[in-house]
Design an enzyme around this catalytic site. Structure first.
Site, mmCIF file in Angstrom:
data_model
loop_
_atom_site.group_PDB
_atom_site.id
_atom_site.type_symbol
_atom_site.label_atom_id
_atom_site.label_comp_id
_atom_site.label_asym_id
_atom_site.label_seq_id
_atom_site.Cartn_x
_atom_site.Cartn_y
_atom_site.Cartn_z
ATOM 1 N N LEU A 198 -1.055 4.617 -1.641
ATOM 2 C CA LEU A 198 -1.378 3.090 -1.955
ATOM 3 C C LEU A 198 -2.024 2.616 -1.222
ATOM 4 C CD1 LEU A 198 2.153 2.301 -3.787
ATOM 5 C CD2 LEU A 198 0.890 3.237 -4.959
ATOM 6 N N GLY A 199 -2.113 3.143 0.122
ATOM 7 C CA GLY A 199 -2.620 2.011 0.942
ATOM 8 C C GLY A 199 -2.152 2.829 2.542
ATOM 9 N N THR A 255 2.479 -3.969 -1.899
ATOM 10 C CA THR A 255 0.903 -3.177 -0.793
ATOM 11 C C THR A 255 0.496 -3.640 0.092
ATOM 12 O OG1 THR A 255 1.714 -1.479 -2.887
ATOM 13 C CG2 THR A 255 -0.224 -0.945 -1.569
ATOM 14 N N HIS A 271 3.044 -4.968 2.909
ATOM 15 C CA HIS A 271 3.508 -3.987 4.086
ATOM 16 C C HIS A 271 1.675 -2.963 4.957
ATOM 17 C CE1 HIS A 271 5.566 0.421 3.940
ATOM 18 N NE2 HIS A 271 4.425 0.641 4.119
ATOM 19 N N GLU A 272 0.611 -2.979 4.165
ATOM 20 C CA GLU A 272 0.090 -2.919 4.479
ATOM 21 C C GLU A 272 -0.297 -3.802 6.203
ATOM 22 O OE1 GLU A 272 -0.119 0.360 5.410
ATOM 23 O OE2 GLU A 272 0.274 0.915 3.356
ATOM 24 N N TRP A 278 12.479 2.490 8.775
ATOM 25 C CA TRP A 278 13.543 4.351 9.588
ATOM 26 C C TRP A 278 12.363 5.036 10.365
ATOM 27 C CZ3 TRP A 278 9.859 4.027 5.131
ATOM 28 C CH2 TRP A 278 9.014 4.923 5.173
ATOM 29 N N ASP A 319 12.569 1.080 14.826
ATOM 30 C CA ASP A 319 11.356 0.623 14.507
ATOM 31 C C ASP A 319 10.951 -0.062 15.406
ATOM 32 O OD1 ASP A 319 13.433 -1.166 14.093
ATOM 33 O OD2 ASP A 319 12.736 -1.806 12.254
ATOM 34 N N ALA A 377 18.158 5.859 7.949
ATOM 35 C CA ALA A 377 17.506 7.674 7.686
ATOM 36 C C ALA A 377 16.026 8.063 7.510
ATOM 37 C CB ALA A 377 18.883 8.627 7.290
ATOM 38 N N ASP A 389 7.090 -2.968 -5.474
ATOM 39 C CA ASP A 389 6.906 -4.297 -5.200
ATOM 40 C C ASP A 389 7.927 -5.578 -6.086
ATOM 41 O OD1 ASP A 389 4.706 -2.904 -4.300
ATOM 42 O OD2 ASP A 389 4.109 -4.778 -5.977
HETATM 43 ZN ZN LIG Z 1 3.300 2.008 5.715
#
Ligand SMILES: [Zn+2]
Length: 302
Positions: A173-174, A210, A213-214, A225, A235, A244, A276
């Site tokens: 997706l990206g 997306t 997120h990017e 995770w 993270d 997990a 989304d």
């Molecule tokens: Zn990512």
């Protein structure tokens, strides 16, 4: 004739991944191998983030920053040459998510509602670059960012966020480049099927998340995770529970892993892999991490 039409439509639909997949870590590993200075820059930024965590008091007083954004549309078919309205719909979605004015944040489970945080970053569209390509589908190898491989180079990446919108293969997706890497490939790449909230954007990736997120990765956020196959990774963000692995689709809360009960995985975080409609928040410590990346490693954007 009608039957052939239907089957062609079915083929197009098959291009849309059924679940989220992001190539940011794969692209990151490639760059770390090729550019030793990238690793050093990432370590410096991690140190700066730790210092900020210890000293910074109130993110609500941070200056509101407008990030000038260039959208590079690299299309193989006319359909992929997406409309100006579709681009505008993505900028609008980004602005809601990054200012925490998205209405679905009200679905955040009660124990975490106090963590939902405004990044105090906005995005304004500075330019749209359109280029026809012979490449049917790009991958996470940055081909879309070079004219020699059918793509287009970024526009002033030190002062502008560059987004490439193109066909991506392999169910991606990206993907994004973390701060501190080479400027010639800096920015984020989004599948034209998952960009904006209309036009070629297709459910369940049609709310613009997306790109949210990017851009999170672009501002130094990791997956919640930590890209490890167990509970051992981190993270580097204290207020996202250890979990997990990625969550997909639309999970039911709470979902327990890694002894993280009673509240479980924070799967509604933008940095998980859910659909989304199921993601709607950044936490306070994620925002601190992004603000530090902006101020320490991407100050040209300010
Ligand atoms: Zn990512």
């Amino acid at each position: 004739m009608a039957r052939r039409k239907r089957s062609r439509k079915a083929q197009r639909k098959a291009e849309v991944p059924l679940r989220r997949s992001c190539g940011a870590m794969a692209a990151h590993m490639l760059l770390l191998e090729r550019f030793p200075s990238f690793r050093a820059a990432q370590m410096r930024l991690e140190g700066a983030t730790t210092r900020q965590r210890e000293t910074r008091t109130d993110l609500r007083q941070a200056r509101v920053v407008t990030i000038k954004t260039v959208v590079n549309v690299v299309y193989n078919t006319p359909e992929q040459n997406i409309s100006q309205q579709q681009i505008n719909s993505q900028i609008s979605a980004l602005n809601k998510d990054f200012r925490a004015t998205n209405s679905d944040k009200s679905q955040t489970p009660a124990p975490w509602q106090g963590l939902v945080t405004d990044t105090r970053m906005k995005f304004s569209l500075a330019k749209v670059v359109r280029k026809k390509t012979d490449v049917a589908a790009f991958s996470h190898d940055d081909g879309v960012k070079r004219a020699s491989s059918g793509g287009v180079a970024p526009t002033t990446p030190n002062t502008h966020l560059n987004i490439w919108v193109c066909p991506l293969g392999g169910g991606l997706l990206g993907y994004a480049q973390f701060p501190g890497g080479p400027s010639s490939t800096d920015g984020v790449v989004i599948n034209y099927r998952a960009f904006g909230t209309m036009g070629t954007a297709q459910a369940p990736f049609d709310k613009g998340r997306t790109t949210t997120h990017e851009v999170g990765h672009y501002l130094n956020l990791r997956h919640i995770w930590a890209d490890t196959p167990d509970c051992g990774g981190s993270d580097n963000v204290a207020d996202t529970p250890n979990c997990a692995g990625p969550n997909f689709g639309r999970p039911t809360w709470p979902k327990i892993s890694c002894n993280n009960g009673p509240n479980g995985d924070m799967f509604m975080n933008y940095m998980d892999y859910v659909d989304d409609v199921a993601m709607f928040m950044f936490t306070t410590q994620q925002v601190l991490r992004m603000r530090t990346a902006l101020e320490a490693a991407r100050s040209g954007l300010m």
